[in-house]
Scaffold this motif. Sequence first.
Motif, PDB file in Angstrom:
ATOM      1  N   PHE A 270      49.294  49.403  32.926  1.00 55.32           N
ATOM      2  CA  PHE A 270      48.419  50.431  33.479  1.00 55.32           C
ATOM      3  C   PHE A 270      47.734  49.929  34.755  1.00 55.32           C
ATOM      4  CE2 PHE A 270      44.026  52.236  33.509  1.00 55.32           C
ATOM      5  CZ  PHE A 270      44.351  53.537  33.828  1.00 55.32           C
ATOM      6  N   LEU A 271      47.241  48.697  34.741  1.00 58.20           N
ATOM      7  CA  LEU A 271      46.607  48.122  35.933  1.00 58.20           C
ATOM      8  C   LEU A 271      47.617  48.000  37.075  1.00 58.20           C
ATOM      9  CD1 LEU A 271      44.341  45.343  34.367  1.00 58.20           C
ATOM     10  CD2 LEU A 271      43.579  47.423  35.521  1.00 58.20           C
ATOM     11  N   GLU A 272      48.820  47.596  36.749  1.00 58.25           N
ATOM     12  CA  GLU A 272      49.864  47.482  37.789  1.00 58.25           C
ATOM     13  C   GLU A 272      50.189  48.838  38.392  1.00 58.25           C
ATOM     14  OE1 GLU A 272      52.967  45.527  35.691  1.00 58.25           O
ATOM     15  OE2 GLU A 272      51.911  43.621  35.600  1.00 58.25           O
ATOM     16  N   GLN A 273      50.146  49.890  37.583  1.00 56.15           N
ATOM     17  CA  GLN A 273      50.368  51.250  38.093  1.00 56.15           C
ATOM     18  C   GLN A 273      49.312  51.605  39.138  1.00 56.15           C
ATOM     19  OE1 GLN A 273      50.550  53.717  34.466  1.00 56.15           O
ATOM     20  NE2 GLN A 273      52.318  54.697  35.413  1.00 56.15           N
ATOM     21  N   ILE A 274      48.070  51.224  38.875  1.00 54.90           N
ATOM     22  CA  ILE A 274      46.993  51.511  39.822  1.00 54.90           C
ATOM     23  C   ILE A 274      47.214  50.731  41.112  1.00 54.90           C
ATOM     24  CG2 ILE A 274      44.508  51.453  40.221  1.00 54.90           C
ATOM     25  CD1 ILE A 274      44.094  51.665  37.232  1.00 54.90           C
ATOM     26  N   TRP A 275      47.617  49.439  41.002  1.00 52.89           N
ATOM     27  CA  TRP A 275      47.842  48.629  42.189  1.00 52.89           C
ATOM     28  C   TRP A 275      48.917  49.261  43.080  1.00 52.89           C
ATOM     29  CZ3 TRP A 275      48.628  43.726  38.754  1.00 52.89           C
ATOM     30  CH2 TRP A 275      47.391  43.310  38.261  1.00 52.89           C
ATOM     31  N   SER A 276      49.943  49.838  42.440  1.00 48.27           N
ATOM     32  CA  SER A 276      51.068  50.376  43.217  1.00 48.27           C
ATOM     33  C   SER A 276      50.784  51.769  43.772  1.00 48.27           C
ATOM     34  CB  SER A 276      52.330  50.412  42.360  1.00 48.27           C
ATOM     35  OG  SER A 276      52.169  51.302  41.265  1.00 48.27           O
TER      36      SER A 276
END
Length: 276
Positions: A270-276
């Motif tokens: 989920f955090l990686e989705q926000i970063w991208s």
Amino acid sequence: QAKTSYWRKNMQNIIEATLNEVRLGDPQHYRNMSVFPIFPPGESKLEYSMLRKALNEEYIMITEISENGSVPELKLFNMSESYILLLDGEELEGAKQNRALNTTLLVPPKSELKVPVSCTEQGRWNRVSAAFQHSGKFLFRKARGNKMSSVHQSLKYGQGYQSNQSEVWNDISQLQSIRSIHSPTSAMKDIYDKEKGNLDDFLEAFPLIDGQCGIIVGIGGQVAGLEYLSSSDRYSDVHRQLIESYTMDALVEKLSGECPELTLEETQRFLEQIWS
């Protein structure tokens, strides 16, 4: 246009750096809800107060926009030398009817502004107080998410921070119906008050950890949302209310068999989705 582009790029860099540097604490699980505490990379350099404290200590005053009132707008006066942070979904009670904030605002010292809001009490339009107080509640997660989407659409078409008021009322009405709770004015706060026993159980399961500045919440094993403030001291002012707002959604979920827990892997995705 160049200034706006620079501001957006700078803000994106700040968000990415912050999310890359925050630390997740040990997960907490209770029934169908999971919480990962978030810890900051450092303390905020900006000093500010939270809305509830500012209202209680009379730093600010929030009233109807006029004697006749207007459902989607309120008037705020900051009489102090402090910045005041108002969070999306915080509920105000009193005046002609209870309202919830349509967006997050950082109010400058010694200022006056109009505040965009949604009604959270459909069956009342009569003045019970001159000014608003904090209800101690936030819009529950489903209503806040739907409201946020409608506000984004309104901004997209140049119509300001307006919500779909009928949708807000419908979300509150559905929650009342599912939980078999009657409110004479269809007030969201009445639902919270009558669910106090359940809310207290969840609050005990998800205590505030020293230094915590946010949460990632899972319901039924799926990420339900992320809440983050730059200051752990300021976050401590709203931890209970945020946990309660997600608990209302957890109570609506059908419980059958084992309750899946939100995993660390899913949280990191989920955090990686926000970063991208």
